[in-house]
Structures are given as structure tokens and as C-alpha cells.
Design an enzyme around this catalytic site. Structure first.
Site, PDB file in Angstrom:
ATOM      1  N   LYS A   1       0.861  -1.190   0.000  1.00 35.30           N
ATOM      2  CA  LYS A   1       0.000   0.000   0.000  1.00 35.30           C
ATOM      3  C   LYS A   1       0.894   1.236   0.000  1.00 35.30           C
ATOM      4  O   LYS A   1       1.739   1.406   0.887  1.00 35.30           O
ATOM      5  CB  LYS A   1      -0.909   0.010   1.233  1.00 35.30           C
TER       6      LYS A   1
ATOM      7  N   THR B   1      -3.322  -5.490   0.982  1.00 36.04           N
ATOM      8  CA  THR B   1      -2.709  -4.173   1.111  1.00 36.04           C
ATOM      9  C   THR B   1      -3.480  -3.308   2.108  1.00 36.04           C
ATOM     10  O   THR B   1      -2.899  -2.429   2.748  1.00 36.04           O
ATOM     11  CB  THR B   1      -2.627  -3.458  -0.247  1.00 36.04           C
TER      12      THR B   1
ATOM     13  N   HIS C   1      19.885  27.814 -13.400  1.00 39.66           N
ATOM     14  CA  HIS C   1      20.644  28.870 -14.071  1.00 39.66           C
ATOM     15  C   HIS C   1      20.021  30.250 -13.838  1.00 39.66           C
ATOM     16  O   HIS C   1      18.801  30.432 -13.886  1.00 39.66           O
ATOM     17  CB  HIS C   1      20.704  28.604 -15.575  1.00 39.66           C
TER      18      HIS C   1
END
Length: 315
Positions: A20, A65, A267
Site C-alpha cells: 500500500k 494491502t 541557471h
């Protein structure tokens, strides 16, 4: 009679896992009027004897899960959240030792930091506001991460951070580089150096027989050394700065053997103001978001082998 559950063609199952992902759990610890908060995003991945569920659909070895999700929340109550690393270790040990088909558990955790909102100091706040220390504002500087992997015998703990944006407004140059017919970049002898740090570091802790690191102190100290190295390095290249950041961590934190960085060069280009009759004396810049240079490298303690994946997007 043939076994229809197995593929007839020469096809075999490779690596597989399930679990999960992104269980958001917030733990509030109340110490009288002072509250403490831990805010985690926990992902569980389990692997082991799972061939049959792929071949025939049999769920006999499958822990749902949904159960892994429930375990995350129950453990937050039963064990508390001392640190992301310790919480992940509790979970990994539980899944591997409680379920025979599960051979390996990998727990990935993101931690979101909060800081207290200070009480007003001008007397304008309500009576008692200074004692009610339960108000927080979300920190936005970076996200703390960790990954714990346990196979029943060996542990691996890799922690780190992402989205930590840093900038030096001077003490950075870039010149003497290779030039060919496609090169237009001018050499720079005073430039802005900025990046968005993604870093992972691997602990040399290998199990309960060794002293467990102080995970919280370790994170704070690694972050401190990383930032100090960035600030104090007179940089002739982002690669040089990266190495100094990693070396500072390795030199000062004995519990860490390996650091991996991914540093996009954010940059900043000087804007040409001459058309307007103005001189730009390293004052006005255009911050470009893309394309960007991407500098990546691993820094290791001498004698250690690299184990952190090269591609941090998969960690």
C-alpha cells in the site's frame, strides 16, 4: 493431466512486489499544553513467495494491502513515531517476521516538517496563549525521506532529503571549459550558483546487534554540514561543490558511508539592459527553469562499495 495454473510457454515471473503506497499518517503527542507533531507519508512494498498469485490468482500467501495500511496506523499508536527511520524499522521487522511468505519488506517514508507558531509578544494575544503551544506552520524548505529494507537477516537504511533550494549570489565561477563550434556560453568569473538538492545517504548500521544511530540528530547534522559546505565552497564548478558537500558529510558523520546527490543547476542569466541605456553590474538576472544542467555523483567513504541507486527518482 496438465497444470493449467502455470504458463505453457517459456515465460517466467521476474521481480515482483506489492503493498500500500502513500499512507498519510499524522501523530500528535500531547505533553500537557505542549503538543508535538510527526507528519509522514508511508509506502509499504512486500515481496517473497508470491509466484502463485501471479500464475493462478491464488491469494493464499497474500497479506491484503488494506491490512498493511491498517498496520501503519496501528503502529503509529502502539510504537509512536520517534523518527521516520525507527518507525520504518518497526514496520519492516513486523511484516517479515509475522508472515512466513514475506521475505523482504521495503518501507519508504516522506516526512513533512512543522514548526511552532510563536505566541504574540506584544500582549495582544489571548490570556494563556503563551502556554498553549499547539499551533504549527508547515515548513516548506525540504522534504525528508528514508527507505528501510529488511530481508529477515540484513538491514539497509538510506535516508535523505529533496527539494532543498540553495543559492550563492557570488563566489562562483565557470570558465576554462571545452569549446567547439556549437559553444556560445561565455566564461563567467562571478555568477549565481543555485540548485535544488536531492540527496540520499546510506547508514552503515546493519542490525540490532550494532548501536542504533540517533536518527533525528543524524539528519539535523547531515543537513547542517551539507549547507555549510555549499556556503563555504568557492566554486569553480557545481561538481566541485557537490564533492565538498559529500566529503563534509562523510568526514563528520561516522554512521554514514555513502552519499548520492542529484543537483539541477538552476541557471541565472544576466539580463542585457544596454538597449535601455542601463548597465547591469551583476544585479538583474533572468531565472531560467529549463533546460538545466543536471549534476549527479556519489561520494563514498574510502573502501566502501556504492549501493545507492544511480537514479534517485527510483528511491
Amino acid at each position: 493431466m496438465t497444470d493449467n495454473s502455470r504458463p505453457a510457454r517459456p515465460v517466467v515471473l521476474g521481480q515482483n512486489q506489492y503493498g500500500k503506497a502513500e499512507n498519510r499518517v499524522v501523530r500528535i503527542t500531547r505533553d500537557g499544553g505542549t503538543h508535538h507533531i510527526k507528519d509522514l507519508n508511508v509506502s509499504v512494498a512486500l515481496s517473497g513467495d508470491m509466484e502463485e498469485v501471479h500464475y493462478s490468482g491464488s491469494n493464499a500467501n497474500v497479506l491484503p494491502t488494506d491490512t498493511t495500511k491498517n498496520t501503519v496506523y496501528a503502529f503509529a499508536k502502539e510504537h509512536g513515531i520517534e523518527s521516520a527511520e525507527q518507525f520504518g524499522i518497526h514496520l519492516a521487522r513486523h511484516f517479515v517476521t509475522s508472515q512466513e511468505p514475506i521475505r523482504t519488506a521495503r518501507i519508504r517514508i516522506e516526512e513533512y516538517a512543522w514548526e511552532r507558531i510563536g505566541a504574540p509578544d506584544d500582549g495582544s494575544g489571548p490570556t494563556g496563549a503563551g502556554e498553549a503551544r499547539h499551533s504549527f506552520v508547515r515548513k516548506g524548505q525540504e522534504t525528508r525521506v528514508t527507505q528501510i529494507t529488511f530481508d529477515g537477516e540484513t538491514w539497509e537504511v538510506v535516508s535523505g532529503l529533496k527539494d532543498l533550494v540553495v543559492l550563492n549570489s557570488t563566489d562562483s565561477e565557470f570558465w576554462g571549459f571545452v569549446k567547439d563550434k556549437y559553444t556560445t556560453l561565455p566564461e563567467a568569473y562571478d555568477r549565481i550558483l543555485a540548485t535544488q538538492v536531492a540527496a540520499r545517504w546510506r547508514f552503515n548500521w546493519s542490525g540490532d546487534e550494532r548501536r542504533t544511530p540517533d536518527w533525528e540528530t543524524s539528519y539535523d547534522q547531515v543537513r547542517k554540514h551539507l549547507l555549510q559546505a555549499f556556503a563555504e565552497t568557492y566554486s569553480l564548478s557545481l561538481q566541485q561543490t557537490l564533492y565538498q558537500m559529500g566529503a563534509r558529510i562523510i568526514d563528520n558523520r561516522s554512521e554514514i558511508d555513502e552519499v548520492r546527490f542529484s543537483l539541477p543547476n538552476k541557471h541565472h542569466f544576466l539580463v542585457d539592459l544596454k538597449p535601455f541605456g542601463l548597465e547591469n553590474d551583476n544585479e538583474i538576472y533572468y531565472a531560467a527553469d529549463r533546460p538545466y544542467g543536471l549534476i549527479e555523483a556519489t561520494v563514498l567513504r574510502d573502501g566502501c562499495e556504492p549501493r545507492i541507486p544511480v537514479d534517485l527518482t527510483n528511491l
